[in-house]
Design a protein around this motif. Structure first.
Motif, mmCIF file in Angstrom:
data_model
loop_
_atom_site.group_PDB
_atom_site.id
_atom_site.type_symbol
_atom_site.label_atom_id
_atom_site.label_comp_id
_atom_site.label_asym_id
_atom_site.label_seq_id
_atom_site.Cartn_x
_atom_site.Cartn_y
_atom_site.Cartn_z
ATOM 1 N N ARG A 230 0.836 -1.211 0.000
ATOM 2 C CA ARG A 230 0.000 0.000 0.000
ATOM 3 C C ARG A 230 0.872 1.263 0.000
ATOM 4 N N LEU A 231 1.952 1.251 0.777
ATOM 5 C CA LEU A 231 2.871 2.394 0.797
ATOM 6 C C LEU A 231 3.552 2.584 -0.557
ATOM 7 N N SER A 232 3.909 1.473 -1.194
ATOM 8 C CA SER A 232 4.554 1.584 -2.501
ATOM 9 C C SER A 232 3.575 2.100 -3.561
ATOM 10 N N LEU A 233 2.285 1.783 -3.417
ATOM 11 C CA LEU A 233 1.275 2.335 -4.325
ATOM 12 C C LEU A 233 1.186 3.842 -4.152
ATOM 13 N N ASP A 234 1.170 4.305 -2.908
ATOM 14 C CA ASP A 234 1.129 5.748 -2.666
ATOM 15 C C ASP A 234 2.348 6.444 -3.275
ATOM 16 N N THR A 235 3.509 5.824 -3.138
ATOM 17 C CA THR A 235 4.732 6.392 -3.721
ATOM 18 C C THR A 235 4.637 6.419 -5.244
ATOM 19 N N PHE A 236 4.133 5.343 -5.832
ATOM 20 C CA PHE A 236 3.953 5.267 -7.283
ATOM 21 C C PHE A 236 3.019 6.379 -7.774
ATOM 22 N N ILE A 237 1.877 6.536 -7.111
ATOM 23 C CA ILE A 237 0.898 7.560 -7.488
ATOM 24 C C ILE A 237 1.504 8.947 -7.341
ATOM 25 N N LYS A 238 2.230 9.154 -6.266
ATOM 26 C CA LYS A 238 2.845 10.458 -6.010
ATOM 27 C C LYS A 238 3.900 10.787 -7.066
ATOM 28 N N ASN A 239 4.772 9.830 -7.375
ATOM 29 C CA ASN A 239 5.861 10.072 -8.327
ATOM 30 C C ASN A 239 5.378 10.179 -9.772
ATOM 31 N N LYS A 240 4.446 9.332 -10.142
ATOM 32 C CA LYS A 240 4.021 9.277 -11.546
ATOM 33 C C LYS A 240 2.921 10.283 -11.872
ATOM 34 N N TYR A 241 2.011 10.525 -10.934
ATOM 35 C CA TYR A 241 0.844 11.362 -11.223
ATOM 36 C C TYR A 241 0.774 12.634 -10.373
ATOM 37 N N HIS A 242 1.791 12.848 -9.536
ATOM 38 C CA HIS A 242 1.928 14.088 -8.754
ATOM 39 C C HIS A 242 0.739 14.364 -7.853
ATOM 40 N N VAL A 243 0.227 13.319 -7.241
ATOM 41 C CA VAL A 243 -0.901 13.416 -6.318
ATOM 42 C C VAL A 243 -0.462 12.746 -5.019
ATOM 43 N N GLU A 244 -0.697 13.386 -3.902
ATOM 44 C CA GLU A 244 -0.229 12.891 -2.608
ATOM 45 C C GLU A 244 -0.846 11.566 -2.184
ATOM 46 N N ARG A 245 -2.121 11.375 -2.485
ATOM 47 C CA ARG A 245 -2.820 10.166 -2.054
ATOM 48 C C ARG A 245 -3.702 9.656 -3.186
ATOM 49 N N LEU A 246 -3.899 8.351 -3.218
ATOM 50 C CA LEU A 246 -4.740 7.745 -4.241
ATOM 51 C C LEU A 246 -6.125 8.378 -4.236
ATOM 52 N N GLU A 247 -6.650 8.690 -3.055
ATOM 53 C CA GLU A 247 -7.997 9.252 -2.922
ATOM 54 C C GLU A 247 -8.134 10.616 -3.605
ATOM 55 N N TRP A 248 -7.010 11.268 -3.859
ATOM 56 C CA TRP A 248 -7.041 12.600 -4.475
ATOM 57 C C TRP A 248 -6.773 12.556 -5.977
ATOM 58 N N LEU A 249 -6.693 11.357 -6.524
ATOM 59 C CA LEU A 249 -6.438 11.211 -7.954
ATOM 60 C C LEU A 249 -7.641 11.727 -8.745
ATOM 61 N N PRO A 250 -7.411 12.631 -9.704
ATOM 62 C CA PRO A 250 -8.534 13.105 -10.523
ATOM 63 C C PRO A 250 -9.136 11.944 -11.314
ATOM 64 N N SER A 251 -10.449 11.939 -11.444
ATOM 65 C CA SER A 251 -11.120 10.828 -12.129
ATOM 66 C C SER A 251 -10.685 10.709 -13.588
#
Length: 141
Positions: free
Chosen positions: A101-122
């Motif tokens: 789960r932590l590595s997913l958050d890091t992936f989302i943050k690095n690749k899509y510039h969003v701090e948390r998965l929950e904040w990912l634009p649809s």
């Protein structure tokens, strides 16, 4: 300029932190702007401001939980979030659920510039799914 998703996140975090307007304006002034809608409030500055507010949430024990309005305002839905988590767990090489789960958050943050998965634009969900499929995850409908 900051995008609408960033502005929405900023205002949600401001509300969660119960920041007085004066304090919020002082924080923005430190970034060289007077408003989140200011043209000088770049994507990068907004990203850093969100990180600052997020850290304050964590430091103060303030939990950010999505509500139904967020999906309507262009954030990832709970179903989409579950799908992405399931796909990530298929491709992650991390040994534990927590580290995955932590590595997913890091992936989302690095690749899509969003701090948390929950904040990912649809409108970004399809990109994440496409990337995870390319990484070898299988999504069964």
């Amino acid at each position: 300029m900051a995008n609408n998703a960033q502005k929405a996140i900023i205002h949600v975090l401001k509300g969660k932190l119960k920041l007085p307007d004066e304090h919020y304006r002082d924080m923005l002034a430190a970034f060289g702007v007077s408003s989140s809608a200011d043209d000088k409030f770049t994507f990068q500055k907004a990203k850093e401001f969100i990180q600052l507010l997020s850290k304050q949430c964590i430091d103060n024990g303030v939990e950010f939980k999505k509500n139904k309005r967020h999906s309507a305002r262009g954030f990832i839905s709970p179903g989409q979030s579950s799908m992405i988590i399931d796909m990530w767990f298929q491709v992650s090489r991390q040994p534990t659920t927590e580290s995955k789960r932590l590595s997913l958050d890091t992936f989302i943050k690095n690749k899509y510039h969003v701090e948390r998965l929950e904040w990912l634009p649809s409108n970004t969900v399809h990109k994440v799914v496409r990337t995870l499929k390319a990484m070898g995850a299988i999504y069964a409908k």
